[in-house]
Design a protein around this motif. Structure first.
Motif, mmCIF file in Angstrom:
data_model
loop_
_atom_site.group_PDB
_atom_site.id
_atom_site.type_symbol
_atom_site.label_atom_id
_atom_site.label_comp_id
_atom_site.label_asym_id
_atom_site.label_seq_id
_atom_site.Cartn_x
_atom_site.Cartn_y
_atom_site.Cartn_z
ATOM 1 N N ASP A 153 0.897 -1.188 0.185
ATOM 2 C CA ASP A 153 -0.076 0.134 0.102
ATOM 3 C C ASP A 153 0.898 1.187 0.083
ATOM 4 N N PRO A 154 1.753 1.332 -1.000
ATOM 5 C CA PRO A 154 2.542 2.481 -1.185
ATOM 6 C C PRO A 154 1.978 4.023 -0.964
ATOM 7 N N ASP A 155 0.741 4.139 -1.151
ATOM 8 C CA ASP A 155 -0.035 5.557 -0.983
ATOM 9 C C ASP A 155 -0.403 5.730 0.344
ATOM 10 N N ASN A 156 -0.498 4.388 1.107
ATOM 11 C CA ASN A 156 -1.021 4.341 2.570
ATOM 12 C C ASN A 156 -2.569 4.975 2.632
ATOM 13 N N LEU A 157 -3.440 4.247 1.795
ATOM 14 C CA LEU A 157 -4.698 4.626 1.681
ATOM 15 C C LEU A 157 -5.506 3.662 2.574
#
Length: 477
Positions: free
Chosen positions: A466-470
Motif C-alpha cells: 500500500d505505497p500510498d497509505n490509503l
C-alpha cells in the motif's frame, strides 16, 4: 491521560468526488447524518469518528470499483465490520471513507465432508456458528460480541476468545481469503486446503492486519465435528497458581479435551452479580474463580467420569475450594455467562483502565502478583477486575476506579498505569495486545516495544503493498 485519536491532517472530502462515488455505486453510498450515526460510534467511547461518507458494497467487484476511485483521488479508506472493536481500528476522520461490510453477510457454503465453511466478510459470527451447527459441525470461535461482530472483522483483528486453547485463534481457523487490494485488484485466495505449500502464505499477511494492507471480502474457514458431550464447572480457587495446576491436571487427565479455561478475580465475580442478573452458583467468596469446560465429539465417551474424577483429585490436592458442575447444557451456558458478562459489568461499575496482555502461561501468576503490587502502590484503593483466557496466556488485566475517585480523575491515570503494566508483560516475554489488536489505541505505544528490525519489516511490507497509505492509515503501524 485518556487516549485520544491522533488523526493526520486530512482535508474534507470534495463534493465532486462524493457525487462520482455515488454514480459508480448507486444505492451503496451513505451521506445522510442520521444514517451515518451508527457507523461513527466507537465501542469504548474513547474516539470519535467524523467521517462524512460510508459505502456499503454488496460484493467484492463493487468494492473494487470504489477502491479504484479512491486510489485515483488518493482518498484513504477505513474498513468496518460489526463495529465492535476495542482499539479504535474502525475510526475514521472527515477525509476518509468508511467501508462497511454489512451487506456482504452470506454463508455461501458449509462443507461437512471437508469441514469448511465459505462466508462473506460481513457474516455475523453467530450466523456462521448456527449454520455450522445445522450441519452437525462446529465453528469454534466464541466471543462476547458474537451476536454482532463479523467474520471479516474477526479475521482483520485475528480474534481469539474462549476456544483458543483447543482450536487456535482466527489465524489458525482461516484457510483461504478473497481480498480487495489497495489499487482495486481482487486477490482470489479462496482455497479450501489444509495443505498448500506453493509459495509465501499470503493469507497471513491479511489476517491480523486490521485492514491496513487490503480489505477481506470473503473467507474459507475451518469447521470441526460438533461436540456430543460437554462438561462445565465453575470452581472457587485459592490462588492463580492453583488455577494453572488445575488446568494442567485437566489437560492431562482428559487427553487434552479442555475447550475453555477462564479465570476471574473475586472482584470480577462480585460486580457481575451486582450489575447483571447473574448469580454466583457458589455460596462463599474466594480469591479466584475458574470456569472450565471439556468437550468431546465421540459418540461414546466417559467425559463425565473423567471430569468428576479430575475435580475430586483437585479437591484432594487443595487446588479447589468449592465447585459446581453443570447438570445440563443450559446450566453450562449460564456458567459461561458469568465470565462473558464481566466486561459489561465493569462498564456499570465505573471507570476502567483495561489491558489485553499475554504472557507465557507459566508466567501468569508472577505477572498478576507483580502488576497488582505495583499498581496498588501507585493507586491505593484501586479494584482489580482481572479475568481472561488463562489457558492460552491471555489476561485481561483490567482495573476499576477506587471508591473515592471520580471516573474522570481515574482515567487521567491511563498512561501512567500502562507504563506499569505493559513493561512488566513484555519483560516476561509477553505482548501488550493479545487479541484486541493495535488500532489507534496502542499505535504510538507499540513502537516502543518493537525492535527496529521488526518495525522496519512491518513498514516495508506496508510500503510494498500500500505505497500510498490509503488502507486504514494511522492504525497498527
Amino acid at each position: 491521560m485518556k487516549p485520544q485519536a491522533t488523526f493526520e491532517a486530512t482535508p474534507p472530502l470534495d463534493d465532486a468526488f462524493i457525487e462520482r462515488l455515488k454514480a459508480i455505486l448507486p444505492g451503496a453510498v451513505i451521506t445522510d447524518s442520521g444514517q451515518l450515526e451508527s457507523y461513527l460510534i466507537e465501542e469504548r467511547g474513547l474516539f470519535t469518528s467524523t467521517a462524512r461518507v460510508v459505502i456499503v458494497p454488496d460484493c467484492a467487484e463493487t468494492l473494487a470499483k470504489a477502491v479504484r476511485l479512491c486510489a485515483e483521488h488518493r482518498v484513504p479508506m477505513v474498513p468496518q465490520g460489526g463495529n465492535t472493536g476495542l482499539v479504535g481500528g474502525a475510526v475514521a476522520n472527515q477525509g476518509e471513507v468508511v467501508v462497511s461490510m454489512r451487506r456482504m453477510r452470506a454463508v455461501r457454503n458449509i462443507d461437512p465432508v471437508n469441514f469448511t465453511a465459505t462466508v462473506e466478510a460481513g457474516c455475523i459470527l453467530a450466523d456462521l456458528q448456527n449454520a455450522a451447527d445445522a450441519e452437525s459441525c462446529l465453528f469454534p470461535l466464541s466471543l462476547g460480541a458474537e451476536g454482532s461482530c463479523t467474520v471479516g472483522g474477526n479475521i482483520a483483528s485475528n480474534a481469539g476468545g474462549m476456544g483458543v486453547l483447543r482450536y487456535g485463534n482466527m489465524r489458525e481457523l482461516t484457510l483461504g481469503l478473497e481480498v480487495v487490494l489497495p489499487d482495486g485488484r481482487i486477490w482470489n485466495g479462496m482455497r479450501p486446503l489444509y495443505k498448500d505449500n506453493s509459495g509465501y502464505s499470503l493469507k497471513n499477511l491479511f489476517v491480523g492486519s486490521e485492514g491496513t494492507l487490503g480489505f477481506v471480502t470473503a473467507a474459507v474457514v475451518k469447521l470441526f465435528p460438533k461436540p456430543r458431550h460437554v462438561q462445565t464447572a465453575f470452581c472457587a480457587l485459592p490462588s492463580v497458581e492453583a488455577a494453572l495446576e488445575l488446568l494442567s491436571l485437566a489437560r492431562r487427565n482428559s487427553g487434552d479435551a479442555v475447550t475453555a479455561f477462564e479465570l476471574m478475580s473475586e472482584f470480577s465475580l462480585e460486580i457481575v452479580c451486582r450489575h447483571t442478573d447473574r448469580d454466583s452458583p457458589l455460596s462463599e467468596p474466594a480469591p479466584w474463580f475458574a470456569m472450565i469446560e471439556l468437550s468431546s465429539s465421540r459418540p461414546q465417551d466417559n467425559l463425565q467420569e473423567i471430569f468428576q474424577s479430575t475435580l475430586e483429585e483437585a479437591f484432594k490436592a487443595e487446588l479447589i475450594l468449592d465447585a459446581v458442575i453443570a447438570s445440563s447444557l443450559e446450566q453450562g451456558h449460564k456458567l459461561r455467562q458469568l465470565r462473558e458478562s464481566t466486561p459489561e459489568a465493569q462498564k456499570r461499575a465505573g471507570g476502567s483502565i483495561k489491558h489485553d496482555v499475554s504472557v507465557p502461561v507459566s508466567s501468569i501468576p508472577v505477572f498478576i502478583e507483580r502488576a497488582s503490587a505495583a499498581v496498588a502502590e501507585y493507586m491505593p484503593g484501586i479494584h482489580f477486575c482481572v479475568f481472561g483466557h488463562v489457558g492460552d496466556g491471555n489476561v485481561h488485566y483490567n482495573l476499576t476506579q477506587p471508591d473515592d475517585m471520580t471516573k474522570e480523575a481515574f482515567l487521567a491515570h491511563w498512561g501512567a498505569v500502562n507504563d506499569i503494566v505493559h513493561p512488566l508483560a513484555m519483560s516476561l516475554g509477553g505482548s501488550i495486545s493479545a487479541e484486541h489488536g493495535i488500532g489507534l489505541l496502542k499505535v504510538s505505544e507499540i513502537k516502543g516495544y518493537r525492535s527496529p528490525e521488526e518495525q522496519g519489516l512491518l513498514c516495508e511490507i506496508k510500503q510494498a503493498v500500500d505505497p500510498d497509505n490509503l488502507m486504514n492509515p494511522g492504525k497498527m503501524i
